[in-house]
Design a protein around this motif. Structure first.
Motif: not given
Length: 140
Positions: A114-140
């Motif tokens: 149908l269309r794209h809509t903005p993800l709810p803020r709490n779900a965006q925050d979860e995605l950002i935290e997951k991405h940050k932790s993956e990048k930190e694990a990758e750097a270590a």
């Protein structure tokens, strides 16, 4: 996002290809911060056909999946229902099995983009935290 570097001059002493790349990466980061970018999710139109006796169960299942019921019609003879809803694609995984279980194998559904809509803020925050932790694990 498109960023155009204007008025860049090259000097033999302090200019390099890497300096221009770093400049562009900082420009993109600053632009994204100022733009308040949001993550979008695809929303699907879902049409469900099932016997009328399962209407309550089907509506509850769609609501659990963050769906918005658009219409709910009963067939002319009263034996079947047709429900049309808008549901985020991420919440539709596994719905086929759930619908079969809820309707004793008698229900069926179709799904269409149908269309794209903005993800709810709490779900965006979860995605950002997951991405940050993956990048930190990758750097270590």
């Amino acid at each position: 996002v498109r960023v155009v570097l204007e008025d860049g001059a090259s000097h033999a002493v302090d200019s390099s290809d890497m300096a221009f790349r770093i400049c562009m990466s900082h420009a993109v980061r600053n632009t994204m911060r100022k733009a308040n970018a949001t993550v979008l999710e695809p929303v699907m139109t879902v049409e469900i056909d099932a016997p009328g006796e399962f209407q309550g169960t089907i509506i509850a299942g769609i609501n659990r999946r963050m769906g918005l019921i658009q219409t709910s019609d009963v067939s002319d003879d009263g034996s079947g229902i047709n429900v049309i809803a808008e549901v985020p694609l991420n919440h539709m995984f596994g719905y086929s099995t759930e619908l079969r279980s809820q309707t004793q194998g008698k229900g069926e559904f179709t799904m269409e983009y149908l269309r794209h809509t903005p993800l709810p803020r709490n779900a965006q925050d979860e995605l950002i935290e997951k991405h940050k932790s993956e990048k930190e694990a990758e750097a270590a």
